[in-house]
Design an enzyme around this catalytic site. Structure first.
Site, PDB file in Angstrom:
ATOM      1  N   ASP A 101       0.944  -1.228  -0.042  1.00 49.92           N
ATOM      2  CA  ASP A 101      -0.100  -0.014   0.179  1.00 49.92           C
ATOM      3  C   ASP A 101       1.030   1.346   0.005  1.00 49.92           C
ATOM      4  O   ASP A 101       1.705   1.471   1.060  1.00 49.92           O
ATOM      5  CB  ASP A 101      -0.997  -0.076   1.164  1.00 49.92           C
ATOM      6  CG  ASP A 101      -2.231   0.719   0.934  1.00 49.92           C
ATOM      7  OD1 ASP A 101      -3.180   0.297   1.598  1.00 49.92           O
ATOM      8  OD2 ASP A 101      -2.216   1.772   0.414  1.00 49.92           O
ATOM      9  N   ASP A 203      -2.976   5.071  -2.247  1.00 48.43           N
ATOM     10  CA  ASP A 203      -3.955   5.441  -1.403  1.00 48.43           C
ATOM     11  C   ASP A 203      -4.264   6.717  -1.861  1.00 48.43           C
ATOM     12  O   ASP A 203      -3.327   7.566  -2.115  1.00 48.43           O
ATOM     13  CB  ASP A 203      -3.364   5.572   0.201  1.00 48.43           C
ATOM     14  CG  ASP A 203      -4.188   6.031   1.018  1.00 48.43           C
ATOM     15  OD1 ASP A 203      -5.071   5.233   1.010  1.00 48.43           O
ATOM     16  OD2 ASP A 203      -4.166   7.150   1.611  1.00 48.43           O
ATOM     17  N   GLU A 245      -6.206   4.260  -5.893  1.00 50.03           N
ATOM     18  CA  GLU A 245      -7.622   4.508  -5.133  1.00 50.03           C
ATOM     19  C   GLU A 245      -8.090   5.814  -5.334  1.00 50.03           C
ATOM     20  O   GLU A 245      -7.329   6.880  -5.323  1.00 50.03           O
ATOM     21  CB  GLU A 245      -7.564   4.078  -3.711  1.00 50.03           C
ATOM     22  CG  GLU A 245      -8.843   4.358  -2.973  1.00 50.03           C
ATOM     23  CD  GLU A 245      -8.691   5.120  -1.425  1.00 50.03           C
ATOM     24  OE1 GLU A 245      -7.721   5.672  -1.265  1.00 50.03           O
ATOM     25  OE2 GLU A 245      -9.539   4.616  -0.665  1.00 50.03           O
ATOM     26  N   HIS A 319     -10.976  -2.370   3.680  1.00 48.79           N
ATOM     27  CA  HIS A 319     -10.847  -1.967   5.137  1.00 48.79           C
ATOM     28  C   HIS A 319     -11.426  -0.855   5.705  1.00 48.79           C
ATOM     29  O   HIS A 319     -11.570  -0.355   6.925  1.00 48.79           O
ATOM     30  CB  HIS A 319      -9.345  -1.846   5.563  1.00 48.79           C
ATOM     31  CG  HIS A 319      -8.690  -0.740   4.834  1.00 48.79           C
ATOM     32  ND1 HIS A 319      -8.630  -0.713   3.344  1.00 48.79           N
ATOM     33  CD2 HIS A 319      -8.492   0.579   5.239  1.00 48.79           C
ATOM     34  CE1 HIS A 319      -7.960   0.331   3.151  1.00 48.79           C
ATOM     35  NE2 HIS A 319      -8.035   1.099   4.078  1.00 48.79           N
ATOM     36  N   ASP A 320     -12.156  -0.087   4.724  1.00 47.91           N
ATOM     37  CA  ASP A 320     -12.965   1.147   5.147  1.00 47.91           C
ATOM     38  C   ASP A 320     -14.360   0.944   4.810  1.00 47.91           C
ATOM     39  O   ASP A 320     -15.115   1.870   5.145  1.00 47.91           O
ATOM     40  CB  ASP A 320     -12.516   2.424   3.885  1.00 47.91           C
ATOM     41  CG  ASP A 320     -11.127   2.685   4.047  1.00 47.91           C
ATOM     42  OD1 ASP A 320     -10.542   3.192   2.954  1.00 47.91           O
ATOM     43  OD2 ASP A 320     -10.461   2.678   5.249  1.00 47.91           O
TER      44      ASP A 320
HETATM   45  O1  ISL Z   1     -14.134   4.647   1.844  1.00 39.50           O
HETATM   46  C1  ISL Z   1     -14.018   5.783   1.212  1.00 39.50           C
HETATM   47  C2  ISL Z   1     -14.192   5.954  -0.076  1.00 39.50           C
HETATM   48  O2  ISL Z   1     -14.585   7.093  -0.508  1.00 39.50           O
HETATM   49  C3  ISL Z   1     -13.696   6.781   2.134  1.00 39.50           C
HETATM   50  O3  ISL Z   1     -14.235   6.974   3.312  1.00 39.50           O
HETATM   51  C4  ISL Z   1     -11.836   6.646   2.371  1.00 39.50           C
HETATM   52  O4  ISL Z   1     -11.681   6.955   3.653  1.00 39.50           O
HETATM   53  C5  ISL Z   1     -11.054   7.513   1.331  1.00 39.50           C
HETATM   54  O5  ISL Z   1     -11.385   6.966   0.267  1.00 39.50           O
HETATM   55  C6  ISL Z   1      -9.720   7.449   1.658  1.00 39.50           C
HETATM   56  O6  ISL Z   1      -9.200   6.145   2.257  1.00 39.50           O
HETATM   57  C7  ISL Z   1      -7.757   6.096   2.258  1.00 39.50           C
HETATM   58  O7  ISL Z   1      -6.965   7.078   2.832  1.00 39.50           O
HETATM   59  C8  ISL Z   1      -7.275   7.348   4.176  1.00 39.50           C
HETATM   60  C9  ISL Z   1      -7.303   6.183   4.968  1.00 39.50           C
HETATM   61  O8  ISL Z   1      -7.776   6.383   6.208  1.00 39.50           O
HETATM   62  C10 ISL Z   1      -8.067   4.976   4.574  1.00 39.50           C
HETATM   63  O9  ISL Z   1      -8.059   3.602   5.172  1.00 39.50           O
HETATM   64  C11 ISL Z   1      -7.516   4.687   3.101  1.00 39.50           C
HETATM   65  O10 ISL Z   1      -8.231   3.615   2.399  1.00 39.50           O
HETATM   66  C12 ISL Z   1      -6.181   8.081   4.509  1.00 39.50           C
HETATM   67  O11 ISL Z   1      -4.843   7.829   4.317  1.00 39.50           O
END
Ligand code: ISL
Ligand code: CA
Length: 548
Positions: A101, A203, A245, A319-320
């Site tokens: 990641d 990310d 992402e 994981h979100d």
């Molecule tokens: O799930 C989501 C998609 O929109 C958002 O809530 C998500 O938090 C966002 O996409 C960012 O996520 C990524 O960056 C964040 C981290 O907390 C998340 O776990 C990661 O997947 C900050 O690094």
């Protein structure tokens, strides 16, 4: 493109591991790298080709590793670089690559770069971050809020300026306008790639080109320029996979990131279908607005957009996000069947599946009763904001239990021993009490279990070229319960038919389906009875094959 010359990441199935919650090898209640290595046979048995490993770098763990304080070292609670190299080697011996990641939109406020930047405005590292003078009223330059609650501009007395943290003070945004910073990032990427990893999940890659003065954060003016530079400096010529992402990318902009002539990325994790179900005002913590017609239309648009270029990433959760069987299926009577239906209809579209740990046994959301049980920085930050706005604990907890990020982060449920076999100590987050009924050991003993179904599905994908290359076409687009489509290649047409609901559905036999149709896969004890009409039990799904 034939079966043989496709890149490995087009035929492989991915599996996301959230290291903190996967397997604890030393009893400190925190999952770790030796724990992952001890469970690689589980992934091999499932048919996994690569792991997306959420961050394992050194970090104060304010955002569970998405706040990095040393990009070239392993967090002590996860293990050592030697443990990491051993895991990579052991995984490779099982035909599994490790995709890391890459979190480079921001680092941790405890990173030495940021510490130096706060100590002096004169050091090189100062300009690795976004600093601005106070506004005319002496306050922040603007009223931008951070994702995890509170202002996005934070005052540092020692230099007399504000810095920008899109996610919060613990995660200062890196200033990608600075060429020296970018070179440090590319050097770090090459260091990991030379160590033998299989690529990167990137990310919030859509944020790296932001213009903070114009408040243009998503897909900013310099984003593609930076990703193309990254490709030249670190990615080109390597047998790796990259998936970005982005909460902003759409089917219309997808090929700007992953088109074959873009020299940027291979795939995108997009969230249009996820955000479509979020509450316009309260986002993930508000009531769900899920609507199947919208959901499948968005996914079909992505299939159409990437039909002949680029490549889709197929996922139900990460994981979100909440657990799929709780969010889209049924946690009770039809838990197994709905989990299988969701996998079948999602992972037989054109693209690469990204499973999330625990979905292969139908793990569910958790119903925490107390705010103290939550661990997620976003959830706790929103709790502070929403409590201040008058939202009751009960209402907030209901929203967090439905759609909060901790749902995906409860410990992996391995067996019925204490703490679900995740740890012999006290887990960092409470185990879901339903592990006594939902766990790997029991599910793998069930010949009709979810694991067995996922294994068959992954094997079918690997062996069936129509599933890899066949053209996608949505069927029954306006049907409120059915998610149905075809995959067509040369003389073969596969009909993927799923009842995405708890009610029985009767469907007129789709054009092209004959009574001789062969059932390739079903989540029911007996194949579909193909007559003039097809009757789908609740959450029934199947794949019918016709040679045209
Ligand atoms: O799930 C989501 C998609 O929109 C958002 O809530 C998500 O938090 C966002 O996409 C960012 O996520 C990524 O960056 C964040 C981290 O907390 C998340 O776990 C990661 O997947 C900050 O690094
Ligand atoms: Ca541990």
């Amino acid at each position: 493109m034939t079966h043989s010359d496709a890149p490995w990441w087009k035929t492989a199935t991915g599996y996301q591991i959230y290291p903190r919650s996967f397997c604890d090898s030393n009893g400190d209640g925190i999952g770790d790298i030796p724990g992952i290595t001890s469970r690689l046979d589980h992934l091999r048995d499932l048919g996994i080709g690569f792991v997306w490993l959420s961050p394992v770098y050194r970090s104060p763990m304010r955002d569970n590793g998405y706040d990095i304080s040393d990009y070239c070292d392993i967090a002590p609670e996860f293990g050592t670089l030697a443990d990491f190299d051993d895991m990579v080697a052991q995984a490779r011996a099982r035909g599994i690559r490790i995709v890391m990641d890459l979190v480079v939109n921001h680092c941790s406020s405890e990173h030495p770069w940021f510490q130096a930047a706060c100590a002096s405005s004169q050091c090189d590292e100062h300009d690795y971050f976004y600093w601005r003078e106070a506004g005319p009223d002496g306050g922040p330059p603007d009223d931008q809020r951070s994702c995890f609650g509170g202002p996005a501009w934070i005052w540092v007395e020692s230099v007399g300026k504000y810095y920008f943290g899109f996610f919060g003070p613990q995660q200062p945004d890196l200033n990608w306008q600075n060429p020296a910073l970018r070179q440090k990032i590319y050097q770090m990427m090459n260091w990991w790639l030379d160590r033998g990893i299989g690529g990167f999940r990137m990310d919030v890659i859509e944020l790296i080109g932001k213009d903070v003065d114009a408040r243009h954060y998503y897909e900013g003016p310099d984003m593609h320029r930076f990703i193309q530079e990254m490709h030249r400096k670190a990615l080109a010529g390597r047998d790796i996979m990259t998936v970005g992402e982005s909460g902003a990318v759409t089917a219309r902009t997808a090929l700007d990131y992953c088109g074959r002539d873009r020299a940027e990325l291979n795939m995108m994790h997009q969230f249009n279908h996820i955000h479509a179900a979020w509450d316009p005002e309260k986002g993930r913590f508000g009531p769900s607005h899920f609507d199947l017609v919208t959901h499948k239309r968005i996914l079909a648009d992505w299939q159409d957009a990437l039909a002949d270029d680029g490549w889709n990433a197929l996922f139900l959760s990460n994981h979100d996000l909440p657990r799929p069987v709780s969010q889209y299926g049924d946690e009770g009577r039809y838990r197994k069947r709905s989990a299988k239906m969701l996998a079948l209809v999602t992972y037989l579209m054109k693209g690469t599946p990204f499973l999330f740990q625990g979905e292969e046994i139908g793990m569910t959301n958790v119903a925490y009763g107390r705010i103290e049980q939550f661990r997620d920085i976003e959830t706790l930050g929103q709790y502070r904001d929403q409590s201040a706005a008058g939202v009751s604990d009960a209402d907030f907890i209901a929203g967090a239990n439905t759609n909060g990020r901790d749902n995906a982060r409860t410990p992996m449920q391995w067996n019925t021993t204490a703490q679900a076999g995740f740890t012999c100590g006290t887990p960092w987050i409470d185990v879901n009490p339903n592990y006594v009924d939902i766990n790997v050991a029991d599910d793998r003993r069930d010949f009709d279990g979810i694991f067995a179904f996922y294994k068959s599905l992954i094997s079918l994908r690997k062996s069936n070229i129509t599933l890899r290359e066949g053209a996608f076409a949505l069927l029954e687009a306006s049907h409120p319960q059915m998610f149905a489509y075809t995959r067509r290649l040369n003389g073969t047409c596969l009909y993927v038919l799923a009842n995405f609901s708890a009610a029985e559905v009767t469907l007129k036999r789709p054009k092209g389906v004959t009574t001789a149709a062969k059932t390739l896969l079903t989540n029911m004890p007996t194949p579909m009875d193909v007559s003039d009409t097809l009757t789908f039990a609740p959450y029934e799904a199947c794949v019918l094959c016709e040679r045209t």
